[in-house]
Design a protein around this motif. Sequence first.
Motif, PDB file in Angstrom:
ATOM      1  N   VAL A 142      -8.492  -3.589   6.953  1.00 41.31           N
ATOM      2  CA  VAL A 142      -9.760  -2.875   7.086  1.00 41.31           C
ATOM      3  C   VAL A 142      -9.767  -1.529   6.379  1.00 41.31           C
ATOM      4  N   SER A 143      -8.614  -1.034   5.964  1.00 43.47           N
ATOM      5  CA  SER A 143      -8.559   0.304   5.376  1.00 43.47           C
ATOM      6  C   SER A 143      -9.486   0.447   4.177  1.00 43.47           C
ATOM      7  N   THR A 190     -10.177   4.801  -5.463  1.00 48.38           N
ATOM      8  CA  THR A 190     -11.464   4.101  -5.501  1.00 48.38           C
ATOM      9  C   THR A 190     -11.891   3.554  -4.150  1.00 48.38           C
ATOM     10  N   ASN A 191     -10.985   3.531  -3.171  1.00 48.98           N
ATOM     11  CA  ASN A 191     -11.384   3.049  -1.849  1.00 48.98           C
ATOM     12  C   ASN A 191     -12.514   3.891  -1.262  1.00 48.98           C
ATOM     13  N   THR A 192     -12.592   5.172  -1.653  1.00 47.25           N
ATOM     14  CA  THR A 192     -13.652   6.008  -1.095  1.00 47.25           C
ATOM     15  C   THR A 192     -15.020   5.709  -1.698  1.00 47.25           C
ATOM     16  N   LEU A 193     -15.104   4.800  -2.654  1.00 45.20           N
ATOM     17  CA  LEU A 193     -16.421   4.324  -3.085  1.00 45.20           C
ATOM     18  C   LEU A 193     -17.148   3.641  -1.927  1.00 45.20           C
ATOM     19  N   ALA A 194     -16.411   3.264  -0.886  1.00 45.68           N
ATOM     20  CA  ALA A 194     -17.032   2.712   0.320  1.00 45.68           C
ATOM     21  C   ALA A 194     -17.937   3.738   1.003  1.00 45.68           C
ATOM     22  N   GLY A 218     -12.719   2.979   3.555  1.00 44.91           N
ATOM     23  CA  GLY A 218     -12.379   4.106   2.695  1.00 44.91           C
ATOM     24  C   GLY A 218     -11.461   5.098   3.375  1.00 44.91           C
ATOM     25  N   VAL A 219     -10.808   4.660   4.427  1.00 47.40           N
ATOM     26  CA  VAL A 219      -9.888   5.488   5.212  1.00 47.40           C
ATOM     27  C   VAL A 219      -8.595   4.712   5.371  1.00 47.40           C
ATOM     28  N   CYS A 220      -7.463   5.401   5.230  1.00 49.61           N
ATOM     29  CA  CYS A 220      -6.170   4.738   5.384  1.00 49.61           C
ATOM     30  C   CYS A 220      -5.723   4.828   6.838  1.00 49.61           C
ATOM     31  N   PHE A 221      -5.443   3.687   7.434  1.00 50.48           N
ATOM     32  CA  PHE A 221      -5.029   3.638   8.836  1.00 50.48           C
ATOM     33  C   PHE A 221      -3.557   3.290   8.995  1.00 50.48           C
ATOM     34  N   MET A 222      -2.802   3.382   7.902  1.00 45.48           N
ATOM     35  CA  MET A 222      -1.390   2.986   7.944  1.00 45.48           C
ATOM     36  C   MET A 222      -0.491   4.166   7.620  1.00 45.48           C
ATOM     37  N   ALA A 223       0.692   4.173   8.215  1.00 41.05           N
ATOM     38  CA  ALA A 223       1.628   5.283   8.026  1.00 41.05           C
ATOM     39  C   ALA A 223       1.983   5.431   6.545  1.00 41.05           C
ATOM     40  N   SER A 224       1.938   6.653   6.078  1.00 41.87           N
ATOM     41  CA  SER A 224       2.168   6.949   4.670  1.00 41.87           C
ATOM     42  C   SER A 224       3.613   6.684   4.262  1.00 41.87           C
ATOM     43  N   PRO A 225       3.823   6.205   3.025  1.00 40.99           N
ATOM     44  CA  PRO A 225       5.192   6.099   2.495  1.00 40.99           C
ATOM     45  C   PRO A 225       5.707   7.434   1.990  1.00 40.99           C
TER      46      PRO A 225
END
Length: 272
Positions: free
Chosen positions: A231-232, A135-139, A236-243
């Motif tokens: 801010v991610s 749902t973050n991409t609703l941004a 609507g964009v992830c700026f953190m290293a993936s798990p």
Amino acid sequence: MILVTGATGNMGRHLVRHLREAGAAVRAVTRDARKAEGMASERVEIAAGDLTDPEFLERAFIGVRSLFTLLEVGDATAVLEAAGRAGVARVVLVTSLLAQTLPEGFVGQLSLGCEKVMRDRGLAGTVLRPWEFTTNTLAWADEIRAGGVVRKPSAGLPSPAIDPADVAAIAAKALLEDGHIGRTYALTGPAELVPQDKIRALSAVLGRELRFEENGDAEKLEQIRRTPDQVSEGFGVCFMASPGVLPTALEVLGRPPRTYQEWAADNAGRFR
């Protein structure tokens, strides 16, 4: 009685449906009763109010034996403390996987702090730590409606976003079934995606060409560098290293977690 906070949100509305279908008695908390229209039933009571209001908070827990709450709903610490005073027997608390991957960040510290309050108050239950939400991409919705070009400072990093509906399904299991108390579940979606992957999925369900472009905004990039966890969601964009893609959702649900493409198909109307 199960108290569900954030009941009309992206996760809560799915959880209320699961609990209602299971025959559980639910008190659904929302700030705006209008958003709960159609949710009330013989088994679902709507409680409209503000969880930061101490009087409303105390009333909300009358007769409650189980609680679902989220890090971002009102004052999560106050909600957990009220649950402790009310003698709640089972809690499902949603925090963030940043408690593991970026524990020194703001969201990671907040998550760990709430989890500690849950333990310190002697509340038995389950902690759900989801990664980024689909749902973050609703941004992006305004830009998609306006012209179809999504412009952000950076394309960020690959991210295994998870559908809030899957987190709600796991929460329902933790509230209704045995075997989940004392567990902490780290939750991701089934695949690591970058914004271009998500744009292609949205293009397919909307039936028109969309584009993602990096605008290289230096000021925003500096903000991202300083506080990527804060801010991610707004971009609507992830700026953190993936798990990485974790197996937990599959193991708990007994089925694969939903793909971004499935989420996009179900939510296409929110981008039109």
